[in-house]
Design a protein around this motif. Structure first.
Motif, PDB file in Angstrom:
ATOM      1  N   PRO A  60      11.924   1.958   3.917  1.00  0.00           N
ATOM      2  CA  PRO A  60      11.122   1.789   2.696  1.00  0.00           C
ATOM      3  C   PRO A  60      10.801   0.342   2.338  1.00  0.00           C
ATOM      4  O   PRO A  60       9.697   0.038   1.894  1.00  0.00           O
ATOM      5  N   ALA A  61      11.752  -0.566   2.551  1.00  0.00           N
ATOM      6  CA  ALA A  61      11.535  -1.962   2.174  1.00  0.00           C
ATOM      7  C   ALA A  61      10.436  -2.626   2.985  1.00  0.00           C
ATOM      8  O   ALA A  61       9.895  -3.654   2.575  1.00  0.00           O
ATOM      9  N   HIS A  62      10.101  -2.061   4.150  1.00  0.00           N
ATOM     10  CA  HIS A  62       9.101  -2.676   5.027  1.00  0.00           C
ATOM     11  C   HIS A  62       7.771  -1.933   5.026  1.00  0.00           C
ATOM     12  O   HIS A  62       6.847  -2.331   5.734  1.00  0.00           O
ATOM     13  N   VAL A  63       7.675  -0.852   4.246  1.00  0.00           N
ATOM     14  CA  VAL A  63       6.463  -0.030   4.270  1.00  0.00           C
ATOM     15  C   VAL A  63       5.244  -0.813   3.809  1.00  0.00           C
ATOM     16  O   VAL A  63       4.202  -0.832   4.476  1.00  0.00           O
ATOM     17  N   ALA A  64       5.319  -1.472   2.654  1.00  0.00           N
ATOM     18  CA  ALA A  64       4.155  -2.152   2.098  1.00  0.00           C
ATOM     19  C   ALA A  64       3.649  -3.254   3.032  1.00  0.00           C
ATOM     20  O   ALA A  64       2.437  -3.354   3.282  1.00  0.00           O
ATOM     21  N   ARG A  65       4.564  -4.070   3.540  1.00  0.00           N
ATOM     22  CA  ARG A  65       4.141  -5.149   4.438  1.00  0.00           C
ATOM     23  C   ARG A  65       3.504  -4.595   5.703  1.00  0.00           C
ATOM     24  O   ARG A  65       2.444  -5.071   6.145  1.00  0.00           O
ATOM     25  N   THR A  66       4.116  -3.564   6.288  1.00  0.00           N
ATOM     26  CA  THR A  66       3.596  -2.991   7.528  1.00  0.00           C
ATOM     27  C   THR A  66       2.224  -2.361   7.304  1.00  0.00           C
ATOM     28  O   THR A  66       1.303  -2.527   8.119  1.00  0.00           O
ATOM     29  N   LEU A  67       2.078  -1.642   6.199  1.00  0.00           N
ATOM     30  CA  LEU A  67       0.784  -1.027   5.900  1.00  0.00           C
ATOM     31  C   LEU A  67      -0.284  -2.078   5.642  1.00  0.00           C
ATOM     32  O   LEU A  67      -1.425  -1.950   6.095  1.00  0.00           O
ATOM     33  N   ALA A  68       0.071  -3.120   4.908  1.00  0.00           N
ATOM     34  CA  ALA A  68      -0.895  -4.177   4.613  1.00  0.00           C
ATOM     35  C   ALA A  68      -1.376  -4.835   5.900  1.00  0.00           C
ATOM     36  O   ALA A  68      -2.581  -5.097   6.073  1.00  0.00           O
ATOM     37  N   GLU A  69      -0.451  -5.095   6.821  1.00  0.00           N
ATOM     38  CA  GLU A  69      -0.833  -5.710   8.094  1.00  0.00           C
ATOM     39  C   GLU A  69      -1.698  -4.770   8.927  1.00  0.00           C
ATOM     40  O   GLU A  69      -2.668  -5.202   9.564  1.00  0.00           O
ATOM     41  N   ALA A  70      -1.363  -3.474   8.912  1.00  0.00           N
ATOM     42  CA  ALA A  70      -2.139  -2.503   9.682  1.00  0.00           C
ATOM     43  C   ALA A  70      -3.555  -2.382   9.123  1.00  0.00           C
ATOM     44  O   ALA A  70      -4.539  -2.330   9.880  1.00  0.00           O
ATOM     45  N   GLN A  71      -3.681  -2.338   7.801  1.00  0.00           N
ATOM     46  CA  GLN A  71      -5.008  -2.250   7.191  1.00  0.00           C
ATOM     47  C   GLN A  71      -5.819  -3.505   7.463  1.00  0.00           C
ATOM     48  O   GLN A  71      -7.020  -3.425   7.773  1.00  0.00           O
ATOM     49  N   ALA A  72      -5.174  -4.674   7.358  1.00  0.00           N
ATOM     50  CA  ALA A  72      -5.883  -5.938   7.603  1.00  0.00           C
ATOM     51  C   ALA A  72      -6.413  -6.004   9.029  1.00  0.00           C
ATOM     52  O   ALA A  72      -7.482  -6.585   9.282  1.00  0.00           O
ATOM     53  N   ARG A  81       3.791   1.061  -5.467  1.00  0.00           N
ATOM     54  CA  ARG A  81       3.586  -0.033  -6.417  1.00  0.00           C
ATOM     55  C   ARG A  81       3.483  -1.371  -5.703  1.00  0.00           C
ATOM     56  O   ARG A  81       2.725  -2.260  -6.128  1.00  0.00           O
ATOM     57  N   GLU A  82       4.232  -1.556  -4.618  1.00  0.00           N
ATOM     58  CA  GLU A  82       4.124  -2.792  -3.846  1.00  0.00           C
ATOM     59  C   GLU A  82       2.734  -2.926  -3.226  1.00  0.00           C
ATOM     60  O   GLU A  82       2.162  -4.020  -3.199  1.00  0.00           O
ATOM     61  N   LEU A  83       2.202  -1.817  -2.723  1.00  0.00           N
ATOM     62  CA  LEU A  83       0.848  -1.841  -2.168  1.00  0.00           C
ATOM     63  C   LEU A  83      -0.177  -2.197  -3.242  1.00  0.00           C
ATOM     64  O   LEU A  83      -1.084  -3.009  -3.009  1.00  0.00           O
ATOM     65  N   GLU A  84      -0.023  -1.596  -4.413  1.00  0.00           N
ATOM     66  CA  GLU A  84      -0.938  -1.896  -5.508  1.00  0.00           C
ATOM     67  C   GLU A  84      -0.836  -3.369  -5.902  1.00  0.00           C
ATOM     68  O   GLU A  84      -1.852  -4.046  -6.122  1.00  0.00           O
ATOM     69  N   GLY A  85       0.403  -3.869  -5.978  1.00  0.00           N
ATOM     70  CA  GLY A  85       0.606  -5.264  -6.356  1.00  0.00           C
ATOM     71  C   GLY A  85       0.038  -6.242  -5.351  1.00  0.00           C
ATOM     72  O   GLY A  85      -0.386  -7.340  -5.716  1.00  0.00           O
ATOM     73  N   ALA A  86       0.040  -5.840  -4.083  1.00  0.00           N
ATOM     74  CA  ALA A  86      -0.497  -6.711  -3.031  1.00  0.00           C
ATOM     75  C   ALA A  86      -2.010  -6.612  -2.915  1.00  0.00           C
ATOM     76  O   ALA A  86      -2.618  -7.299  -2.089  1.00  0.00           O
ATOM     77  N   GLY A  87      -2.616  -5.754  -3.728  1.00  0.00           N
ATOM     78  CA  GLY A  87      -4.071  -5.603  -3.687  1.00  0.00           C
ATOM     79  C   GLY A  87      -4.563  -4.851  -2.474  1.00  0.00           C
ATOM     80  O   GLY A  87      -5.729  -5.029  -2.065  1.00  0.00           O
ATOM     81  N   CYS A  88      -3.714  -4.005  -1.894  1.00  0.00           N
ATOM     82  CA  CYS A  88      -4.124  -3.258  -0.700  1.00  0.00           C
ATOM     83  C   CYS A  88      -5.141  -2.179  -1.066  1.00  0.00           C
ATOM     84  O   CYS A  88      -5.200  -1.705  -2.206  1.00  0.00           O
ATOM     85  N   GLU A  89      -5.907  -1.795  -0.091  1.00  0.00           N
ATOM     86  CA  GLU A  89      -6.951  -0.773  -0.259  1.00  0.00           C
ATOM     87  C   GLU A  89      -6.274   0.598  -0.192  1.00  0.00           C
ATOM     88  O   GLU A  89      -5.723   0.987   0.830  1.00  0.00           O
TER      89      GLU A  89
END
Length: 361
Positions: A64-76, A95-103
């Protein structure tokens, strides 16, 4: 779905990849530990080669702690047209995804309610999710096409989709998954320094309660760190019950008869509440719990004995609804308890006695 990328080849990621590959989907595997991806590929879960272009679905199977970062990198990197994670906690990563401005239109959070005390790619199994609930927690922005991809994944894995709000999911798994893990570990910890004579008395009850205590601590630290509040809330309620139960047990030691009666009433209350709660646990195939009748048989620990007793039950026209084996201490024998519908119990008992089996009450 024709192509997929699975990032993270542990138990869940490898199992999903095995299920997809077995149904004709071209699966690419990626893991920060390349040897794990190679192992999963060798098991038939897919290929550890990178895809030539965007895939249909990217499955993020990391802690769980790495989900937002991994998803953000995959989307980018534009790896897929749809993205989902399979982490056991949903609110925090969202919430981490939302905070990072991810799509968020191309993303949906999910959680298959299946697992094992074992971990890593070698623990993976294509049928791990068969008949199991698979929670889907779409965001308000999630596109219909991405939801459909998630539903297709669930169908290909043989699971049952359940749509839930992310925070409601986290409160639910705190109760039915995360707290039981901690309680199991705490009970098992009592055995660490126990006298060997006491340990030798371990029966099926303690084995049932402590089975999941064999789970990987590192994995559970990741999970619990992502859902500490709801788990602490459940444990606090449990602690209240424990305090009341301890007081009731102390009262049973008292010389005063009224205190002993009050103590017995307190113990009975918690046991009856346990009965009521246990009755709410879904039964076979997720249906309402059915009353089964146990037929217990003495069985030797030799090759072919299980096959023989199941064949004899089949010959009697009786369906076995559930089964439990309890091994005898110091002997190559044990008891097998066959759970059957009440009307089938006398039929099965008579058939097994006729075939020479020794039944126990």
């Amino acid at each position: 779905m024709r192509t997929a990328l699975v990032i993270g080849t542990g138990l869940i990621g490898t199992s999903a990849a095995l299920a997809l590959s077995g149904r004709g989907v071209t699966v690419h595997l990626r893991d920060e530990d390349a040897s794990r991806a190679r192992t999963a590929a060798a098991l038939g879960a897919g290929t550890d080669r990178e895809p030539a272009g965007p895939v249909d679905l990217c499955v993020v199977a990391v802690p769980p702690a790495h989900v937002a970062r991994t998803l953000a990198e995959a989307q980018a990197a534009g790896l897929a047209r749809g993205y989902l994670d399979v982490a056991s906690v949903k609110g925090g990563p969202r919430r981490e995804l939302e905070g990072a401005g991810c799509e968020l239109a191309s993303y949906i959070g999910t959680h298959p309610m299946a697992g094992s005390e074992r971990s890593g790619p070698l623990a993976g199994a294509a049928d791990l999710f068969e008949g199991r609930p698979w929670v889907l927690s779409p965001t308000p922005a999630t596109e219909t096409g991405v939801l459909n991809l998630a539903l297709e994944l669930v169908a290909l894995c043989g699971a049952v989709p359940v749509v839930m709000d992310a925070d409601a999911h986290d409160r639910a798994v705190a109760l039915v998954s995360h707290t039981p893990q901690l309680v199991s570990s705490m009970v098992a910890a009592r055995l660490e320094e126990a006298d060997e004579t006491a340990v030798r008395l371990c029966g099926q009850g303690i084995r049932d309660v402590t089975r999941i205590a064999a789970s990987d601590p590192a994995m559970w630290i990741d999970i619990l760190a992502a859902n500490p509040g709801p788990v602490a809330d459940v444990l606090a309620e449990l602690a209240t019950d424990l305090d009341e139960t301890v007081r009731a047990l102390r009262s049973l030691q008292a010389a005063d008869e009224d205190k002993r009666r009050a103590g017995a009433a307190g113990i009975e209350a918690v046991l009856r509440r346990g009965n009521a709660g246990r009755e709410r646990v879904p039964g076979k195939h997720g249906a309402a719990p059915a009353p089964y009748e146990p037929v217990t048989v003495l069985i030797s620990d030799t090759p072919g004995e299980l096959a023989r007793i199941f064949a004899d039950a089949g010959a009697a026209g009786v369906n076995i609804e559930d089964v439990r084996i309890e091994h005898a201490t110091g002997q190559q024998a044990g008891r097998i308890t066959l759970a059957v519908l009440p009307q089938s119990a006398p039929v099965l008992a008579a058939a097994l006695r006729e075939r020479g089996w020794a039944l126990r009450q």
